[in-house]
Design a protein around this motif. Structure first.
Motif, mmCIF file in Angstrom:
data_model
loop_
_atom_site.group_PDB
_atom_site.id
_atom_site.type_symbol
_atom_site.label_atom_id
_atom_site.label_comp_id
_atom_site.label_asym_id
_atom_site.label_seq_id
_atom_site.Cartn_x
_atom_site.Cartn_y
_atom_site.Cartn_z
ATOM 1 N N ARG B 46 -9.034 2.718 -10.612
ATOM 2 C CA ARG B 46 -8.184 2.681 -9.437
ATOM 3 C C ARG B 46 -8.385 4.046 -8.305
ATOM 4 O O ARG B 46 -8.807 4.834 -7.526
ATOM 5 C CB ARG B 46 -7.347 1.977 -8.785
ATOM 6 C CG ARG B 46 -7.138 0.518 -8.422
ATOM 7 C CD ARG B 46 -6.185 -0.273 -8.939
ATOM 8 N NE ARG B 46 -5.887 0.076 -7.284
ATOM 9 C CZ ARG B 46 -6.788 -0.488 -6.164
ATOM 10 N NH1 ARG B 46 -7.534 -1.601 -5.947
ATOM 11 N NH2 ARG B 46 -5.810 -0.151 -4.594
ATOM 12 N N ALA B 49 -11.793 5.668 -7.977
ATOM 13 C CA ALA B 49 -12.304 5.355 -7.193
ATOM 14 C C ALA B 49 -11.681 6.538 -5.930
ATOM 15 O O ALA B 49 -11.839 6.557 -4.266
ATOM 16 C CB ALA B 49 -11.855 4.061 -7.079
ATOM 17 N N GLY B 50 -10.340 6.764 -5.914
ATOM 18 C CA GLY B 50 -10.014 7.576 -4.583
ATOM 19 C C GLY B 50 -8.695 6.105 -4.122
ATOM 20 O O GLY B 50 -8.909 6.610 -3.039
ATOM 21 N N LEU B 51 -9.151 5.262 -4.461
ATOM 22 C CA LEU B 51 -7.803 4.418 -4.492
ATOM 23 C C LEU B 51 -6.751 4.112 -4.025
ATOM 24 O O LEU B 51 -5.751 3.557 -3.482
ATOM 25 C CB LEU B 51 -8.481 2.619 -4.804
ATOM 26 C CG LEU B 51 -9.936 2.413 -4.211
ATOM 27 C CD1 LEU B 51 -10.511 0.768 -4.763
ATOM 28 C CD2 LEU B 51 -9.760 2.001 -2.201
ATOM 29 N N ASP B 52 -6.028 4.569 -5.255
ATOM 30 C CA ASP B 52 -4.279 5.105 -5.899
ATOM 31 C C ASP B 52 -4.927 6.940 -5.769
ATOM 32 O O ASP B 52 -5.346 7.096 -6.381
ATOM 33 C CB ASP B 52 -3.885 4.349 -6.792
ATOM 34 C CG ASP B 52 -4.188 2.715 -6.562
ATOM 35 O OD1 ASP B 52 -4.202 2.247 -4.723
ATOM 36 O OD2 ASP B 52 -4.208 2.319 -7.094
ATOM 37 N N PRO B 69 -11.814 8.183 -1.420
ATOM 38 C CA PRO B 69 -13.015 7.233 -1.981
ATOM 39 C C PRO B 69 -13.745 8.623 -1.286
ATOM 40 O O PRO B 69 -13.523 9.114 -0.234
ATOM 41 C CB PRO B 69 -13.407 6.109 -0.876
ATOM 42 C CG PRO B 69 -11.503 6.168 -0.774
ATOM 43 C CD PRO B 69 -10.974 7.184 -0.771
ATOM 44 N N PRO B 71 -17.701 9.413 -0.756
ATOM 45 C CA PRO B 71 -19.111 8.862 -0.200
ATOM 46 C C PRO B 71 -20.361 8.784 -1.411
ATOM 47 O O PRO B 71 -20.992 7.651 -1.541
ATOM 48 C CB PRO B 71 -20.098 10.093 0.690
ATOM 49 C CG PRO B 71 -19.615 11.108 0.419
ATOM 50 C CD PRO B 71 -17.990 10.540 0.015
ATOM 51 N N VAL B 75 -18.479 1.514 -5.747
ATOM 52 C CA VAL B 75 -17.273 0.779 -6.670
ATOM 53 C C VAL B 75 -17.882 -0.683 -6.302
ATOM 54 O O VAL B 75 -17.976 -1.036 -5.775
ATOM 55 C CB VAL B 75 -15.793 1.040 -5.958
ATOM 56 C CG1 VAL B 75 -14.633 0.146 -7.058
ATOM 57 C CG2 VAL B 75 -15.362 2.338 -5.943
ATOM 58 N N PHE B 77 -16.395 -4.477 -7.644
ATOM 59 C CA PHE B 77 -15.250 -5.361 -7.905
ATOM 60 C C PHE B 77 -15.408 -5.918 -9.173
ATOM 61 O O PHE B 77 -16.191 -6.488 -9.477
ATOM 62 C CB PHE B 77 -14.295 -5.003 -7.055
ATOM 63 C CG PHE B 77 -13.599 -4.433 -6.368
ATOM 64 C CD1 PHE B 77 -12.086 -3.579 -7.275
ATOM 65 C CD2 PHE B 77 -14.594 -3.986 -5.177
ATOM 66 C CE1 PHE B 77 -12.301 -2.509 -5.672
ATOM 67 C CE2 PHE B 77 -13.366 -3.112 -4.727
ATOM 68 C CZ PHE B 77 -12.463 -2.091 -4.568
ATOM 69 N N ARG B 81 -16.293 -9.726 -3.085
ATOM 70 C CA ARG B 81 -15.665 -9.114 -1.584
ATOM 71 C C ARG B 81 -16.803 -9.349 -0.865
ATOM 72 O O ARG B 81 -16.587 -7.877 -0.982
ATOM 73 C CB ARG B 81 -14.413 -7.968 -2.469
ATOM 74 C CG ARG B 81 -13.411 -7.791 -3.782
ATOM 75 C CD ARG B 81 -12.987 -6.841 -3.283
ATOM 76 N NE ARG B 81 -11.630 -6.480 -4.615
ATOM 77 C CZ ARG B 81 -10.883 -5.746 -4.697
ATOM 78 N NH1 ARG B 81 -10.608 -5.458 -3.353
ATOM 79 N NH2 ARG B 81 -10.076 -6.038 -5.200
#
Lengths: 281, 251
Positions: B46, B49-52, B69, B71, B75, B77, B81
Motif C-alpha cells: 500500500r 502504491a501511494g495509497l497510504d 497513486p 499513473p 495495482v 488486489f 474489486r
C-alpha cells in the motif's frame, strides 16, 4: 461440425422455451390465485345485498362502487380530482426527494457536516409529520403551498436516511480502486459512489413515494376543494360510503402505478445486481 | 527502478507494522515479497502504491518521490474489486475515460484478447468465476500500460489449479512489455515460480530478513530438483525469521 452444433442448439432450445412458457403460466396462475379471495368476498357481499340478507348502505356492494366511479368519471369530476392529487404528490415528492438526496449525500460524504446537521435532522424526524400541519397552515396558508410542503417533508426523511446510510456503507475497497485510477472527487462521486448507492437509493425513493401518497391524504383533509382526499371527506360528510370506497380504490391504483413507474424507470440501471430477480430470467 | 529508503509505518494506535525497509527493484524485475501473515506485506504494498503515507522514509520511482497513486503504477488486489455495475469491457476501460471511445475500444479489445476474455466483454462481473474476475482485474491494470505492477496476494483466493494457471498467464503477460512486478504472497511456491528476486519479511515490526536471487531460467519447472532446492532455501529463511521472532517474544 457446424450442422451438428446447430442441431444441438435446437434441441437445447426446445425445453427452455416450454419451461419458460410454463413458468409464465404458473406466475399468472399465482396472481390469479391472489385475486380469488377479494373477488369471492365481493361477489358474496353483492349476492347477500341483492338477496336482501344485508342492507349494504354503510358497506356498499361492488356494483354500487363501480356505479359511483363511472358517474364520477362521466361528469369529469374524477379526472379533476385525480389530477389535483397526482400533481400534489408529484411536486411534493420531487421537492422532498431532491432535498433528501442533496442533504443525505452531503451529510453522508462529510464527517463535519454529519456532526453538525445530522442530530438536528434526526430530532426533526422524530416529530410525527402530521404534527406540522397546524404550523404549516399558519405559515403557508390553507392552499397548495402548505399541502405540498407537508408531502415534501414526509418524502424527505426516508430519502435522506436512505442516501445517508447507503453512502456510509459504500465498499471502501471499491473506493480505493477509484483512488488508484486517481479520480477527482467529482469523478469519484459520479462514477463510484453514485452507482454503488443506486439500489439502496431506489428503495428509499419507493418508501418516500409511498409516504407521499399517505401525506397527500392528510394534506387534503386539511381542507381542499378538489382531490381524492376531498372526495373522502365529502363522502363522509354527505354519508356516501360508496364514494369513500371508490376514492380509496383509485388511491390504490395510483399508488401502485406510480411505484411501478419508478421501478420501471430505474430497472435498466440496476440490471447488474446479483439478486434473485436478475438471476431467475 | 523502484526504491524505498528506510520505509516505516506505525499506525495511530502505536502498532509498528514496518520498520526501515530499504529495497531496490530494477526495471523489468519480478520481485516476490514473502512473509507470514501480519508481517506488514500488504502495508508495504500500500505504501508502494501511494495509497497510504509512510511514517518514516520514502518511496521513489525512477528518481521521483512517490506520495500519491501514480499513473504508471498499477495495482492488483487480492479481490478483483470490479465495479459490479459495469460490464467487463467497461470495467477494463475504467481508467481510460480520457480517451475517445474508439481508442478505448481498441485498447480494451487488445487487452481482453491477451487475457483470453474477448468473448466475455458484455458480461456482468457477477456472471464470472473467481479466476475470470481476477483476469479482468489484471486486464484493467494492464490496459493502462503500467511500468510497475503491484500485486497483493493476487491468486490466494483461487483454487490450486486456477492459481497455477494464472501464475503462468501472468508470466506470459509480463513477457510482452516487461513491466516491473512486485508480488506480495504467503505462498512460497508462488514466490519462487514468479520472482527473479525474493525478499523474505520477518514480523513485528516487518523488516527484510533475507534477500535471494532466484537463478532459475524461465520457463520454470515446478517439479524439478532445483526448484525444490530454491523453495527449501526460502522456507529455511522464513523459519529462521519466525524462530528469531519467537525468541524475542519469549525473552
Amino acid at each position: 461440425m457446424a450442422v451438428l452444433e446447430q442441431s444441438e442448439t435446437r434441441i437445447l432450445e426446445v425445453p427452455s422455451i416450454s419451461k419458460q412458457g410454463l413458468g409464465w403460466a404458473r406466475s399468472l396462475a399465482a396472481s390469479l390465485l391472489g385475486l380469488l379471495l377479494p373477488v369471492a368476498l365481493g361477489v358474496g357481499w353483492e349476492l347477500a345485498v341483492r338477496a336482501g340478507l344485508a342492507e349494504g348502505r354503510l358497506v356498499p356492494p361492488p356494483s354500487k362502487i363501480f356505479e359511483t366511479l363511472s358517474d364520477l368519471a362521466k361528469s369529469g369530476e374524477l379526472e379533476t380530482h385525480i389530477q389535483a392529487t397526482s400533481l400534489r404528490v408529484f411536486v411534493g415528492f420531487g421537492a422532498g426527494a431532491f432535498a433528501g438526496t442533496l442533504l443525505g449525500a452531503a451529510v453522508g460524504y462529510s464527517a463535519v457536516l454529519r456532526r453538525i446537521a445530522d442530530p438536528t435532522l434526526q430530532a426533526l424526524r422524530a416529530i410525527p409529520s402530521i404534527a406540522w400541519v397546524p404550523l404549516f397552515i399558519l405559515w403557508f396558508g390553507i392552499f397548495e403551498t402548505s399541502k405540498i410542503i407537508l408531502i415534501a417533508v414526509g418524502v424527505f426523511f426516508p430519502v435522506y436516511l436512505g442516501v445517508l446510510g447507503a453512502i456510509s456503507s459504500v465498499d471502501r475497497k471499491i473506493v480505493e480502486v477509484g483512488r488508484i485510477f486517481r479520480l477527482s472527487p467529482f469523478a469519484l462521486t459520479w462514477r463510484v459512489l453514485l452507482p454503488s448507492i443506486l439500489p439502496a437509493y431506489v428503495v428509499s425513493l419507493r418508501s418516500g413515494l409511498g409516504l407521499g401518497w399517505m401525506f397527500v391524504v392528510a394534506a387534503e383533509f386539511m381542507g381542499a376543494s378538489e382531490g381524492l382526499g376531498y372526495l373522502l371527506v365529502d363522502g363522509q360528510q354527505l354519508g356516501k360510503p360508496q364514494q369513500i370506497v371508490a376514492a380509496t380504490l383509485v388511491f390504490a391504483v395510483l399508488g401502485k402505478t406510480s411505484d411501478w413507474l419508478l421501478l420501471a424507470t430505474t430497472a435498466p440501471f440496476l440490471r447488474w445486481q446479483d439478486n434473485l430477480a436478475n438471476n431467475s430470467g | 527502478m523502484l526504491e524505498t529508503h528506510s520505509l516505516g509505518k506505525t499506525y495511530p494506535g502505536g502498532f509498528a507494522a514496518l520498520e526501515s525497509i530499504t529495497l531496490k527493484i530494477g526495471a523489468g524485475e519480478i520481485a516476490s515479497i514473502v512473509g507470514s501473515s501480519g508481517c506488514g506485506k500488504s502495508t508495504l504494498l500500500r505504501l508502494l502504491a501511494g495509497l497510504d503515507r509512510p511514517s518514516t522514509g520514502s518511496v521513489w520511482l525512477d528518481g521521483k518521490e512517490l506520495t500519491t497513486p501514480h499513473p504508471s503504477v498499477g495495482v492488483i488486489f487480492q479481490e478483483p474489486r470490479l465495479m459490479p455495475w459495469l460490464t467487463v469491457r467497461q470495467n477494463v476501460g475504467f481508467g481510460l475515460s480520457h480517451l475517445s471511445s474508439e481508442e478505448r475500444g481498441v485498447r480494451i479489445d487488445a487487452v481482453l484478447e491477451r487475457v483470453g476474455l474477448l468473448d466475455f466483454g458484455m458480461r456482468w462481473p457477477r456472471e464470472l468465476s473467481g479466476g475470470q474476475s481476477q483476469r479482468v482485474s489484471i486486464a484493467r491494470a494492464l490496459v493502462m500500460q503500467p511500468t510497475v505492477l503491484l500485486l497483493d496476494e493476487p491468486f490466494s483466493a483461487l483454487d490450486a489449479f486456477t492459481r497455477v494457471e494464472l501464475q503462468e498467464h501472468l508470466l506470459e503477460l509480463w513477457e510482452g512489455s516487461k513491466p516491473t512486478l512486485v508480488i506480495v504472497t504467503h505462498d512460497i511456491e508462488e514466490a519462487v515460480a514468479l520472482g527473479s528476486r525474493l525478499f523474505v519479511l520477518r514480523p513485528r515490526p516487518g523488516r527484510v530478513a533475507a534477500t535471494f536471487e532466484v537463478p532459475l531460467e524461465r520457463p520454470r519447472d515446478r517439479v524439478s530438483a532445483r526448484f525444490g532446492e530454491e523453495k527449501r532455501k526460502v522456507l529455511a529463511a522464513l523459519d529462521k525469521s519466525l524462530l528469531d521472532d519467537r525468541k524475542i517474544t519469549a525473552g
